[in-house]
Design an enzyme around this catalytic site. Structure first.
Site, short mmCIF file in Angstrom:
data_model
loop_
_atom_site.label_atom_id
_atom_site.label_comp_id
_atom_site.label_asym_id
_atom_site.label_seq_id
_atom_site.Cartn_x
_atom_site.Cartn_y
_atom_site.Cartn_z
CD GLU A 49 45.64 27.92 36.93
OE1 GLU A 49 45.79 29.14 38.29
OE2 GLU A 49 45.40 29.49 36.19
CG ASP A 60 42.63 35.90 31.07
OD1 ASP A 60 42.84 36.35 32.17
OD2 ASP A 60 42.69 35.65 30.09
CE1 TYR A 175 42.24 32.34 40.68
CE2 TYR A 175 43.44 30.08 39.37
CZ TYR A 175 43.18 31.87 39.70
OH TYR A 175 44.12 31.94 39.10
#
Ligand SMILES: Cc1ncc(COP(=O)(O)O)c(C=O)c1O
Lengths: 272, 412
Positions: A49, A60, A175
């Site tokens: 990734e 994040d 995911y």
């Protein structure tokens, strides 16, 4: 069959899950990131990734945020990230590459041109964090037309009512964001994961990878067995950070620091 | 612009949260179920009489609404002095600076915190730039006995010290944010990250008409109390509607609150004033509509300051409340339709207007509405004396006296 589907099918035949390491494009500089990327398959990466830096990465945590800032400072752009993939493909035709990023840089590049150029560069799948199924028509038609898998995030907050909607829009793999939180902050317990994954399997036959909070070889091994793969990001970036000099530049120890960790993680995933 | 003109400018947003191409819900999956929950709760609150009554009660007895409509007679006379004969429009202020906590922000905060309570949320977070939204949120949380965490850029913590201390007195925790330029954009990023990590018990109280749907519509609806009151007050004072509305635009909530109830009154012109910082062509400004282009940030598609690679660039303004590289999506839509004109006022022009208003009207405005006032100073003398300008004086300047003193070279 796409490279991603082929890879998961092959791993299933082997009886193990996938190790999916993450690296941020151009972190800490293009050359070092390129060396890490090239070295990852031999170190045991099954899929890779690549993060495409954005100034405002809202999902994040501090580690990946700073990696993105270093990447941007080193000149990372969407075109630059695609260039890395193109170069990687000259020596590796098999390892699936997934780009992970935020929508605005893609929008700015042009969605149709981005999907075409990404496919041409050898990208296999996309994770666009801030494009949920409700906004899928922004990018899905171009991704599909270019044979790119659009990998969706499923979160602990994604209820049974939403799962079919999210999963029906997913291709490649699912995911699973293991925690409600940003990257690199905390880890889910094995029990939580063992309960969450079957809930998703009820609605999809696609492989499931677990990310967010997978740090140690033991955690990666467990996650790859509970699901079909484990994504490791912050732990690798932290390892790289420790190898930089006082000015934040790469040293001869940088590439091995990351690849050694990938090797340890890969060993744990293979142990079964 | 050759876009089709809609029958009503008050139709947005659609079911996807879009105003034309703008708006939407560009958030990570972790938040998606949450914003759907907020949307459902907000929709239900519209017809919940008890909710509406409680919000109205708070606006009347706690905030002090309706805020007065003030004919700025000395300012009007001052501007007529140098205007051509028969010129110099009448200037009115909608005085939301008189609200409890000193700005319009409290209007939408009380609505949102009541909503949070109704949703069973037990923790409130907010982002703030000038600190007015943070103070308003901390205030509502003190009143309603909820813990409150306010994210504020470290740069803004420095330049808005009085508000930082106010929030602490009110019992809120102020978290300085050091990422990026450490201003409002970065505070909003941290707010969203906190929310992602604490979705189950936390409500994110957004301070402007930005963020993912339903926030732009919800904050606009709560702030529309400004325009609804002003419309009635102007009828009473002048027997007619104003000719032009003027408001400062950071995220755009005070402007939407004033404009929205007038959008379908074709004879009412509207001007949104963005912060031009050191000049629209200096590269140091916060004029997303005048100098930006559409993109996606903080959950919605809107005009943004960004570079050629889609990276968000830093805004600059002397006013912390306008120092944001984006703008609410409804403004982007009204801009493209041409219904509202957007213009820019520099730091220096705002500083001059700040001082003039203080001396002529005995009202120290916040630096944000001082931008709107600077535009009024330019346009009033060019309009006939029988025309009426209504400006949103959306905040008071107590919070800004240190910043202004510094710029004037004075020590306090
Ligand atoms: C007094 C005042 N006016 C205007 C603004 C800008 O926000 P908006 O454009 O949403 O009204 C702020 C923000 O902090 C403010 O405090």
């Amino acid at each position: 069959m796409s490279r991603i589907a082929q890879k998961f099918a092959a791993l299933k035949a082997e009886g193990r899950g996938a190790l999916i390491p993450f690296l941020e494009a151009f972190d800490p500089d293009r050359e070092t990131a390129m060396a890490i990327l090239r070295g990852m398959p031999a170190a045991g990466a099954d899929l890779i990734e690549i993060g495409v830096p954005f100034t405002d990465p809202m999902a994040d945590g501090p580690t990946v945020q700073k990696a993105g800032q270093r990447g941007l400072k080193a000149g990372a752009t969407v075109a630059g990230a695609l260039g890395m993939v193109r170069e990687f493909r000259q020596g590796d035709a098999a390892t699936p590459i997934i780009l992970m990023g935020y929508f605005n840089p893609i929008l700015s590049y042009g969605v149709a041109k981005f999907c075409a150029d990404a496919a041409a560069a050898g990208v296999d799948g996309l994770i666009v964090v801030d494009v949920p199924p409700e906004e899928a028509d922004e990018i899905a038609p171009d991704a599909t037309a270019n044979g790119l898998d659009l990998i969706r995030l499923v979160a602990p907050t994604t209820g049974e009512d939403r799962l079919p909607k999210v999963l029906s829009a997913t291709t490649g793999f699912v995911y699973y964001v293991a925690i409600t939180g940003v990257t690199g902050t905390r880890s889910a317990s094995t029990d939580d994961l063992a309960a969450a994954i079957p809930r998703i399997r009820k609605y999809t036959d696609l492989p499931i990878a677990i990310g967010f909070g997978v740090r140690t070889p033991q955690q990666a091994g467990e996650a790859s067995r509970i699901a079909d793969g484990a994504v490791v990001a912050s732990a690798l970036i932290d390892g790289m950070l420790a190898s930089l000099d006082a000015e934040g530049r790469a040293t001869p120890a940088t590439v091995p620091a990351v690849l050694d960790r990938v090797r340890e993680l890969a060993e744990a995933v293979r142990k079964g | 612009m050759n876009k089709p003109i809609p029958n009503s400018f008050r139709q947005g947003p659609d079911a996807r949260g879009r105003f034309g191409p703008f708006g939407g819900r560009f958030v990570a999956e972790t938040l998606m179920p949450l914003i759907l929950e907020v949307e459902a709760a907000y929709e239900a609150s519209k017809t919940d009489q008890a909710f509406q009554d409680e919000w109205r009660r708070l606006l009347t007895h706690y905030v002090g609404r309706p805020s007065p409509l003030w004919f700025a007679e000395r300012l009007t006379a001052h501007l007529r002095k140098d205007a051509a004969p028969g010129m110099g429009a009448k200037v009115y202020f909608k005085r939301d600076e008189l609200n409890h906590t000193g700005a319009h922000k409290i209007n939408a905060v009380l609505g949102q915190i009541l909503l949070a309570k109704k949703m069973g949320k037990t923790r409130i977070i907010a982002e703030t730039g000038a600190g007015q939204h943070g103070v308003a949120t901390a205030t509502a949380c003190a009143l309603m006995d909820l813990p409150c965490v306010v994210y504020m850029g470290a740069t803004d913590v420095e330049r808005q010290q009085p508000n930082v201390f106010r929030m602490k007195l009110l019992g809120a925790q102020v978290v300085p944010v050091t990422s990026g330029a450490a201003t409002l954009k970065d505070a909003m990023n941290e707010g969203l990250r906190d929310w992602v990590a604490n979705v189950r018990d936390t409500y994110y109280c957004i301070g402007t008409v930005a963020g993912p749907h339903p926030y732009p519509a919800m904050v606009r609806d709560f702030q529309s109390v400004i325009g609804i009151e002003a419309k009635a007050q102007m009828q009473e004072a002048e027997g007619r509607l104003p000719d032009v509305l003027v408001a400062a635009v950071g995220g755009g909530s005070n402007a939407m609150g004033l404009f929205y109830p007038f959008l379908d009154d074709a004879d009412v012109a509207m001007i949104g004033v963005e912060a031009a910082g050191r000049g629209l062509d200096s590269g140091e400004h916060a004029a997303a509509l005048s100098r930006g282009r559409p993109g996606v940030l903080h959950g919605n598609r809107t005009y943004l300051l960004q570079d050629g690679d889609g990276q968000i660039t830093e805004a600059h303004s002397i006013s912390a409340g306008l120092d944001y590289p984006g703008v609410g999506p409804e403004h982007s839509w009204l801009h493209e339709l041409g219904r509202v004109q957007y213009t820019g006022v520099t730091d220096d022009e705002a500083l001059a207007a700040f001082q003039l208003c203080s001396k002529l009207e005995g009202i120290i405005p916040a630096l944000e509405p001082a931008h709107a006032l600077a535009e009024v100073l330019k346009m009033a003398p060019t309009m006939p004396a029988d025309k009426i300008i209504l400006m949103n004086l959306c905040g008071r300047g107590d919070k800004d006296i240190f910043t202004v003193a510094k710029h004037l070279g004075e020590k306090i």
